[in-house]
Design a protein around this motif. Structure first.
Motif, short mmCIF file in Angstrom:
data_model
loop_
_atom_site.label_atom_id
_atom_site.label_comp_id
_atom_site.label_asym_id
_atom_site.label_seq_id
_atom_site.Cartn_x
_atom_site.Cartn_y
_atom_site.Cartn_z
N UNK A 254 42.71 36.34 38.23
CA UNK A 254 41.77 37.45 38.28
C UNK A 254 40.75 37.28 37.17
N UNK A 255 39.71 38.07 37.25
CA UNK A 255 38.73 38.07 36.17
C UNK A 255 39.43 38.39 34.85
N UNK A 268 38.63 29.74 30.61
CA UNK A 268 38.52 31.20 30.74
C UNK A 268 37.78 31.54 32.02
N UNK A 269 38.39 32.37 32.86
CA UNK A 269 37.72 32.90 34.05
C UNK A 269 37.21 34.28 33.65
N UNK A 270 35.92 34.35 33.30
CA UNK A 270 35.38 35.55 32.67
C UNK A 270 35.11 36.66 33.68
N UNK A 271 34.50 36.33 34.82
CA UNK A 271 34.16 37.35 35.80
C UNK A 271 34.15 36.77 37.20
N UNK A 272 34.45 37.62 38.19
CA UNK A 272 34.45 37.18 39.57
C UNK A 272 35.65 37.73 40.33
N UNK A 273 35.66 37.46 41.63
CA UNK A 273 36.77 37.90 42.48
C UNK A 273 38.01 37.05 42.21
#
Length: 365
Positions: A254-255, A268-273
Motif C-alpha cells: 500500500x501507499x 519506499x512506495x510513497x503514494x499510489x494504489x
C-alpha cells in the motif's frame, strides 16, 4: 635476459622478490612446468583473497590496447546485472573490431522465460548503448550451455585472428573460458584460470593458444564501482551473488510502505494504489516489509536488518533516487543486488549507498 613467466591462473608476471606484490612465488616453485602464483594458490585452495596494488586505470590500459589490434572481441555481460556489466566507452576502447556478445548466467534467470525473449531484450538494451554485435548468445558457463554454438560462431568470425574475452569483474569471463577448455580439450584440470566471486581475480592478459599463429586471451575485469560487490565485505559476496535460479517474490504494498533489502538498500512506495512489487533478488538476501513511518528508525537501530555495511551508520548517509516507470512495466535495478518489477506510471524512492548504480529500464521478465 631471463624469459618472462606468467601465472597461468591470473596472468600476473611471476616474481620471487616480494611476497606482498602480485605474481610472487617461492624460488623453488620456478622449476615447475606451469607456475601458479601465491595469490592464486591461496585463493584456489584456501579461498583467501590477497589485495593488489592495481588500479582500474591499469585494467583500462590493457583494454585500450585491443583497439589497436585486428581481432575478434567476445564481450561477456551478466544477465543478472546487465546494467552493472556495461563498460563505459566500450566501443571507443575496441575500435573497429567485430564483437560477439554473450549473456552469461542464463541459469540464474527463471527457466519459464524463453531464451528468445531474453535475447531480444538484450539486443534492445545493447542498441541503447550503441553496441551492434555480429551475434548475441545466452550461456551458463557453469552448465556448458550453448558452448558448441558459441565456439562455432567464434571460429566463423575470428578468421584466424586472435580473440579477446572482455567484461567487468565478476561477469564470469574466466569461468566461461574454463568451460571451453574443459569441454573441448583433455587434461586441463591443472591448467584452469583462477576463478572466484572476488572482484579482480584476473590481473593481466592470459594467453591460450588456438594454433601456432593465434590465441584466445582472457583480460582483467574492468571495475564498475557502482556494483554492490565492490562495497560489501568479501564474506558477504555469497549473500548478494545468486548461485541458483531466481525465484520472484511478490509483495503487495500500500501507499507509505517500504521494502528493505537486507540493510543494503530500500524501496519506499510513497503514494499510489495498492499493487504488487515483484522482487528478483538472491534467495540468501532477506527482504523486510515495514511502514514508511518506521523505516528510518528500523535501519538506524540495525537490529533486524542484515547484511549491513559497517561504514553506514544512519539511513541519511545513503543516497535517495526518485524513479517513475513509463507506460509499461519496468524494472528498478540496484546494481549487483537485483531488481524490482513495478507497474506502469508507478513512482518509488530507492535508497542505496552513494555511488551504487540505480536504474530504471524496460522489464526483463
Amino acid at each position: 635476459m631471463e624469459k618472462e613467466i606468467r601465472c597461468y591462473g591470473c596472468g600476473a608476471i611471476i616474481q620471487t622478490e616480494n611476497e606482498h606484490q602480485i605474481g610472487f612465488v617461492p624460488k623453488n616453485a620456478l622449476s615447475q612446468d606451469h607456475v601458479l602464483c601465491k595469490r592464486c594458490f591461496r585463493m584456489k585452495n584456501y579461498h583467501e583473497l590477497q589485495s593488489t596494488t592495481l588500479t582500474n586505470d591499469d585494467f583500462l590500459s590493457i583494454l585500450q590496447t585491443i583497439g589497436e589490434k585486428d581481432c575478434l572481441v567476445v564481450y561477456i555481460i551478466d544477465l543478472f546485472d546487465f546494467n552493472g556489466s556495461m563498460i563505459d566507452g566500450f566501443i571507443r576502447h575496441i575500435g573497429m573490431n567485430d564483437v560477439i556478445v554473450i549473456g552469461n548466467k542464463r541459469d540464474i534467470l527463471p527457466k519459464s522465460v524463453k531464451d528468445t525473449k531474453i535475447k531480444h531484450w538484450v539486443q534492445r538494451q545493447l542498441k541503447e548503448y550503441n553496441i551492434k554485435p555480429k551475434e548475441v548468445f545466452l550461456t551458463s558457463a557453469i552448465k556448458n550451455y550453448q558452448l558448441d554454438e558459441i565456439l562455432e560462431c567464434i571460429e566463423e568470425y575470428r578468421q584466424q585472428r586472435d580473440v579477446y574475452v572482455v567484461g567487468v569483474t565478476n561477469v564470469g569471463k574466466s569461468t566461461f573460458i574454463n568451460s571451453l577448455l574443459k569441454h573441448y580439450t583433455e587434461n586441463t584440470n591443472e591448467l584452469l584460470i583462477t576463478t572466484s566471486e572476488f572482484p579482480g581475480t584476473t590481473l593481466d592478459l592470459i594467453e591460450i593458444p588456438f594454433d601456432e599463429t593465434s590465441s584466445l586471451y582472457d583480460t582483467p575485469g574492468i571495475v564498475n564501482k557502482h556494483q554492490m560487490a565492490h562495497l560489501v565485505k568479501p564474506e558477504l559476496l555469497k549473500v548478494i551473488l545468486p548461485k541458483s535460479e531466481l525465484r520472484p517474490v511478490s509483495y503487495q504494498l500500500n501507499s507509505q510502505q517500504t521494502l528493505y533489502f537486507g540493510a543494503l538498500a530500500r524501496m519506499d512506495y510513497v503514494s499510489g494504489e495498492s499493487q504488487s512489487f515483484i522482487c528478483f533478488m538472491p534467495k540468501t538476501l532477506k527482504i523486510h516489509r515495514t511502514k514508511l513511518e518506521n523505516a528510518d528508525r528500523l535501519y538506524d537501530r540495525h537490529m533486524t536488518l542484515t547484511p549491513e555495511i559497517d561504514e553506514i551508520k544512519t539511513i541519511q548517509e545513503m543516497a535517495a533516487y526518485t524513479l517513475t516507470s513509463l507506460d509499461k512495466k519496468s524494472d528498478v535495478v540496484i546494481s549487483g543486488l537485483g531488481w524490482i518489477r513495478i507497474e506502469p506510471h508507478t513512482q518509488v524512492v530507492i535508497r542505496a549507498p552513494k555511488g551504487i548504480g540505480v536504474f530504471i529500464r524496460e522489464a526483463l521478465i
